[in-house]
Design an enzyme around this catalytic site. Sequence first.
Site, PDB file in Angstrom:
ATOM      1  CG  HIS A 191     -10.559 -29.319 -35.972  1.00 19.02           C
ATOM      2  ND1 HIS A 191      -9.897 -28.117 -35.851  1.00 19.02           N
ATOM      3  CD2 HIS A 191     -10.229 -29.811 -37.201  1.00 19.02           C
ATOM      4  CE1 HIS A 191      -9.218 -27.868 -36.964  1.00 19.02           C
ATOM      5  NE2 HIS A 191      -9.397 -28.889 -37.789  1.00 19.02           N
TER       6      HIS A 191
ATOM      7  CE  LYS B  12      -3.583   2.460   2.584  1.00 16.34           C
ATOM      8  NZ  LYS B  12      -4.604   2.386   3.651  1.00 16.34           N
TER       9      LYS B  12
END
Length: 508
Positions: free
Chosen positions: A270, A139
């Site tokens: 696929h 922070k």
Amino acid sequence: MAVKKIQSALISVFYKDNLEPIIALLKEQGVKIYSTGGTQKFIEEQGAEVTAVEDLTGYPSIFGGRVKTLHPKVFGGILHRREDEGDLSQAQEFDIPEIDLVIVDLYPFEETVASGASEQDIIEKIDIGGISLIRAAAKNFKDVTIISSRDQYGELEERLKNNGGGTTIEDRKYFAAKAFQVSSHYDTHIFNYFNQAEEIPALKVSENNAKALRYGENPHQKAHFYGKLDDLFEQLNGKELSYNNLVDIDAAVALMAEFDGETAFAILKHNNACGVAKGASVKEAYLKAFAADTLSAFGGVLITNQTVDKAAAEEMHSLFFEVLIAPAFDEDALEVLKGKKNRILLLQKTKVGGTKQIKTLLNGIIEQDKDLFMETKEDFKVATKIAPTEEQKDALVFAAKVCKHTKSNTIVLSNQDQLFASGVGQTSRVDALKQAIEKAKSFGFELKGSVMASDAFFPFPDCVEIASKEGVAAVVQPGGSIKDQDSVDFCDQAGMAMVMTGVRHFKH
């Protein structure tokens, strides 16, 4: 880029690997070091002077180490703003030092859960002081550098050397971002541990391991894989895996898991199998799988659940394929298969775990249980007057396994150990059947006596009518249509056997 010199540091870590170079740099720069317990002892062994945190705070480590850094003199030293006159005045009033660098890591919660430890041991690995120090330092990144993992020691060492013992604001903001990633990942795993029992309807996913892929489904799409792929596979040969490779590999591994205890081979394109077969050897299974569609096999993903020997390797070698997956390879087989440098060879080390599937959709995410159910002969409910023979039941089980892993709408035609053809991803089940029939015939398969599997019920008897004309002898389907009896009645008239499972296997 102004450099802020580090003059004081708080170091309290679980892992001390590769910390020595950092200590040496801080010692060389004359940095004042605060530390605790085992870390303090480790730093002192490096010949550096250390001030114990308990000497700074006036409080000892208490409650078995649960509370040792949670004190205003520690958090005030991290959080007070160096350019704020009020903060500076209060820091002076309460004798709070400036702390410029925080090096802290977290107790190994994730690893402890994975080890199968007791709940008591797991709870003790929930870090309180460490996570608070990380958040506080991150922070206040304008003034403080936060190192939140041993993985960052090398980066810190490099930047300290390049900057004469200091960091830039860009450095500090970068390490702050890393810190919040560490803390969020940690909290995600704690929540997911508790939520196994509570089942709070919230989705928390965090994965630290990111692998950049060449591109996504198409070259204009960026892509990454997040996960520990090395835990699942050892790559023995070939180029980097692509996005499309990984999608096909996932489908291949899921399909092959259905054939545990059998010698099976599958070829996928696929996401769908163009060839699946069982055999007495890998070579035999491969040849039967290849025969199902010699055209689509080109450029496919191949998988088997048995050791690839030289005989099988020599048969496969003439085929151009992208990937071959197996649990083991004989050395002479590898010598053959490595003859093509780009061919990807994957040794599968373990089965894929997990019980959930997640997918982004619209402006959110959908999640579901994996489809882990697979019907056996015992699950078949004979719907027709004629019951299937044992051989036909075996064939129906085989067809149902392939059908489960094929895109809906789908129809599968097979015997007990070889896929003849499948109709894949069609908008009607009739179209799927017609596609399967046409494909099977084009590769020379005789459908008389074959079996048919459907991933969902037949709303009309049209599919069994078409199948009957081709000589299909038995059918497996979920059932559940209000017109089930129409299909059953036709099968009775045509002398076909039909079983229902009560389980639908849509795959979209």
